[in-house]
Design an enzyme around this catalytic site. Structure first.
Site, PDB file in Angstrom:
ATOM      1  N   ARG A 102       0.883  -1.181   0.000  1.00  0.00           N
ATOM      2  CA  ARG A 102       0.000   0.000   0.000  1.00  0.00           C
ATOM      3  C   ARG A 102       0.909   1.216   0.000  1.00  0.00           C
ATOM      4  O   ARG A 102       1.651   1.463   0.962  1.00  0.00           O
ATOM      5  CB  ARG A 102      -0.906  -0.016   1.242  1.00  0.00           C
ATOM      6  CG  ARG A 102      -1.602   1.307   1.465  1.00  0.00           C
ATOM      7  CD  ARG A 102      -2.735   1.226   2.450  1.00  0.00           C
ATOM      8  NE  ARG A 102      -3.885   0.597   1.834  1.00  0.00           N
ATOM      9  CZ  ARG A 102      -5.117   0.627   2.350  1.00  0.00           C
ATOM     10  NH1 ARG A 102      -5.340   1.259   3.487  1.00  0.00           N
ATOM     11  NH2 ARG A 102      -6.120   0.050   1.731  1.00  0.00           N
ATOM     12  N   HIS A 129      -7.159   1.033  -6.710  1.00  0.00           N
ATOM     13  CA  HIS A 129      -7.348   0.154  -5.545  1.00  0.00           C
ATOM     14  C   HIS A 129      -7.986  -1.126  -6.102  1.00  0.00           C
ATOM     15  O   HIS A 129      -9.168  -1.377  -5.917  1.00  0.00           O
ATOM     16  CB  HIS A 129      -8.251   0.854  -4.522  1.00  0.00           C
ATOM     17  CG  HIS A 129      -8.225   0.227  -3.160  1.00  0.00           C
ATOM     18  ND1 HIS A 129      -7.496  -0.902  -2.855  1.00  0.00           N
ATOM     19  CD2 HIS A 129      -8.855   0.579  -2.010  1.00  0.00           C
ATOM     20  CE1 HIS A 129      -7.674  -1.209  -1.575  1.00  0.00           C
ATOM     21  NE2 HIS A 129      -8.502  -0.328  -1.045  1.00  0.00           N
ATOM     22  N   GLN A 132     -10.000  -3.677  -4.024  1.00  0.00           N
ATOM     23  CA  GLN A 132     -11.309  -3.146  -3.652  1.00  0.00           C
ATOM     24  C   GLN A 132     -12.321  -3.375  -4.768  1.00  0.00           C
ATOM     25  O   GLN A 132     -13.442  -3.827  -4.529  1.00  0.00           O
ATOM     26  CB  GLN A 132     -11.165  -1.642  -3.347  1.00  0.00           C
ATOM     27  CG  GLN A 132     -12.453  -1.003  -2.875  1.00  0.00           C
ATOM     28  CD  GLN A 132     -12.892  -1.530  -1.521  1.00  0.00           C
ATOM     29  OE1 GLN A 132     -12.151  -1.476  -0.563  1.00  0.00           O
ATOM     30  NE2 GLN A 132     -14.108  -2.049  -1.430  1.00  0.00           N
ATOM     31  N   ASP A 224     -17.128   7.281  -1.631  1.00  0.00           N
ATOM     32  CA  ASP A 224     -15.886   7.119  -0.861  1.00  0.00           C
ATOM     33  C   ASP A 224     -15.613   8.479  -0.212  1.00  0.00           C
ATOM     34  O   ASP A 224     -16.271   9.485  -0.537  1.00  0.00           O
ATOM     35  CB  ASP A 224     -14.742   6.695  -1.825  1.00  0.00           C
ATOM     36  CG  ASP A 224     -13.406   6.450  -1.120  1.00  0.00           C
ATOM     37  OD1 ASP A 224     -13.395   6.317   0.124  1.00  0.00           O
ATOM     38  OD2 ASP A 224     -12.369   6.395  -1.826  1.00  0.00           O
ATOM     39  N   CYS A 264     -16.414   1.811   0.104  1.00  0.00           N
ATOM     40  CA  CYS A 264     -15.246   0.951   0.367  1.00  0.00           C
ATOM     41  C   CYS A 264     -14.859   0.959   1.836  1.00  0.00           C
ATOM     42  O   CYS A 264     -14.194   0.040   2.293  1.00  0.00           O
ATOM     43  CB  CYS A 264     -14.071   1.412  -0.497  1.00  0.00           C
ATOM     44  SG  CYS A 264     -13.604   3.117  -0.215  1.00  0.00           S
ATOM     45  N   ARG A 292     -13.755  -8.382   0.594  1.00  0.00           N
ATOM     46  CA  ARG A 292     -12.324  -8.110   0.379  1.00  0.00           C
ATOM     47  C   ARG A 292     -11.526  -9.390   0.610  1.00  0.00           C
ATOM     48  O   ARG A 292     -10.619  -9.718  -0.150  1.00  0.00           O
ATOM     49  CB  ARG A 292     -11.832  -7.010   1.339  1.00  0.00           C
ATOM     50  CG  ARG A 292     -12.353  -5.612   1.031  1.00  0.00           C
ATOM     51  CD  ARG A 292     -11.778  -5.065  -0.265  1.00  0.00           C
ATOM     52  NE  ARG A 292     -10.327  -5.069  -0.254  1.00  0.00           N
ATOM     53  CZ  ARG A 292      -9.580  -4.114   0.292  1.00  0.00           C
ATOM     54  NH1 ARG A 292     -10.133  -3.060   0.825  1.00  0.00           N
ATOM     55  NH2 ARG A 292      -8.251  -4.191   0.263  1.00  0.00           N
TER      56      ARG A 292
HETATM   57  N1   CP Z   1     -11.291  -0.138   1.965  1.00  0.00           N
HETATM   58  C1   CP Z   1     -10.037  -0.236   2.430  1.00  0.00           C
HETATM   59  O1   CP Z   1      -9.062  -0.441   1.704  1.00  0.00           O
HETATM   60  O2   CP Z   1      -9.957  -0.113   3.787  1.00  0.00           O
HETATM   61  P1   CP Z   1      -8.600   0.027   4.613  1.00  0.00           P
HETATM   62  O3   CP Z   1      -8.002   1.364   4.265  1.00  0.00           O
HETATM   63  O4   CP Z   1      -9.022  -0.027   6.062  1.00  0.00           O
HETATM   64  O5   CP Z   1      -7.685  -1.084   4.252  1.00  0.00           O
HETATM   65  N1  NVA Z   2      -9.786   6.800  -1.504  1.00  0.00           N
HETATM   66  C1  NVA Z   2      -9.432   6.330  -0.183  1.00  0.00           C
HETATM   67  C2  NVA Z   2      -9.707   4.881  -0.049  1.00  0.00           C
HETATM   68  C3  NVA Z   2      -9.444   4.300   1.299  1.00  0.00           C
HETATM   69  C4  NVA Z   2      -9.668   2.821   1.356  1.00  0.00           C
HETATM   70  C5  NVA Z   2      -7.971   6.643   0.080  1.00  0.00           C
HETATM   71  O1  NVA Z   2      -7.144   6.477  -0.819  1.00  0.00           O
HETATM   72  O2  NVA Z   2      -7.661   7.068   1.202  1.00  0.00           O
END
Ligand code: CP
Ligand code: NVA
Length: 313
Positions: A102, A129, A132, A224, A264, A292
């Site tokens: 990430r 993502h 997701q 989101d 999400c 997920r």
């Molecule tokens: N939706 C999602 O990726 O959640 P987290 O940021 O908690 O992993």
């Molecule tokens: N768009 C958000 C998604 C979190 C799961 C971010 O990138 O923070």
């Protein structure tokens, strides 16, 4: 498929195979538990940002498949700072059989993959993502029976989650609409790429700036956060611009009666979605969060099971 970095990189066959594997592994897990197809395999998980779902669902997915996951927090590796991304990739590949990362910049997960002799999975970047979106489509199909032909509407910021959902809808033949404030929509290059997928799938992709017009007759409403991780400094300014794009009861009333609402998560209740909708009859957000785990099982199974994963010298 060697890595899983973006939905935009998938062929329709790879996309369908991931979905059918996820469905199969979910049913198997519910019935009698999964087979240990990842015995003695470890997934290294590199996090530059916080997480609940991604961290726990990958951890449990690996455990259910007989393997294990190793969590590396934002304070540990210092990707590209303490050590070059290429060297991190080369070293990790000597210890683990797969890497989930990430990151902030999408280019960083691409660079990890470039130098990694083991599969690399994008666990969220500023661009996509993809894990997701797989869970999102799985959830839509479970609740609406199909993806093809549905009107899927994303409201709010044209961000990583919106972009991956758009590509997934384009691959799966859905009619995707992004409704974002002017200046916050999805980029034209991504839209054009998704439209090329639509030529094969029969789907469509459109971006507009009117949330009511977007929500009308929708099968799926999705939102989101208005400011993603890394955009905290813009949050106050965005909070003034985005309220017309909130998913609330009035907006849901414009959609089809059987419409499902997705998010999400994490949600900022009262901003992009009201409590009433999030806890209401259309919401499937917790099924989506569970999915997920099932979607990611498909990713690690297809990338890591039964492969020669010894590091290249
Ligand atoms: N939706 C999602 O990726 O959640 P987290 O940021 O908690 O992993
Ligand atoms: N768009 C958000 C998604 C979190 C799961 C971010 O990138 O923070």
């Amino acid at each position: 498929m060697k890595h899983f970095l973006a939905i935009a990189d998938l062929s329709p066959a790879e996309f369908n195979s991931l979905l059918s594997t996820a469905k199969k592994l979910k049913a198997e897990w519910r019935k009698r538990g999964n087979k240990p197809i990842l015995k003695n395999k470890t997934l290294g998980m590199v996090f530059q940002k916080p997480s609940l779902r991604t961290r726990v669902s990958f951890d449990m997915a690996m455990l259910h498949l007989g393997g294990q996951a190793l969590y590396l927090s934002p304070n540990e590796i210092g990707l590209g700072q303490r050590e070059s991304i290429a060297d991190v990739a080369r070293v990790l590949a000597r210890y683990v059989q797969g890497v989930m990362a990430r990151v902030f910049a999408h280019a960083h997960v691409v660079e990890l993959a470039q130098y990694s002799s083991v599969p690399v999975i994008n666990g969220l970047s500023d661009h996509e993502h993809p894990c997701q979106a797989l869970a999102d489509v799985l959830t839509i199909i479970e609740h609406r029976g199909k993806l093809k032909g549905l009107k899927v509407v994303f409201l709010g910021d044209g961000n990583n989650v919106a972009r991956s959902l758009m590509f997934a809808c384009a691959l799966g033949g859905a009619h995707f609409v992004c409704a974002a404030p002017q200046g916050y929509g999805l980029d034209e290059a991504s839209i054009a790429q998704a439209q090329t997928f639509c030529k094969k799938s029969g789907g469509s992709v459109e971006q507009i700036h009117d949330p009511q017009a977007a929500a009308r007759d929708a099968d799926v409403l999705y939102t989101d956060v208005w400011a993603s991780m890394g955009q905290e400094a813009e949050a106050a300014a965005r909070a003034k611009i985005f309220p017309p794009f909130q998913i609330n009861a009035a907006l849901v009333a414009l959609a089809k009666p059987k419409c499902v609402v997705l998010h999400c998560l994490p949600a900022h209740r009262g901003s992009e979605i009201t409590d009433e909708v999030m806890d209401g009859p259309h919401s499937v957000v917790f099924d989506q969060a569970e999915n997920r785990m099932h979607a990611q099982k498909a990713v690690v199974a297809l990338l890591m099971a039964g492969k020669q994963t010894k590091a290249k010298k």
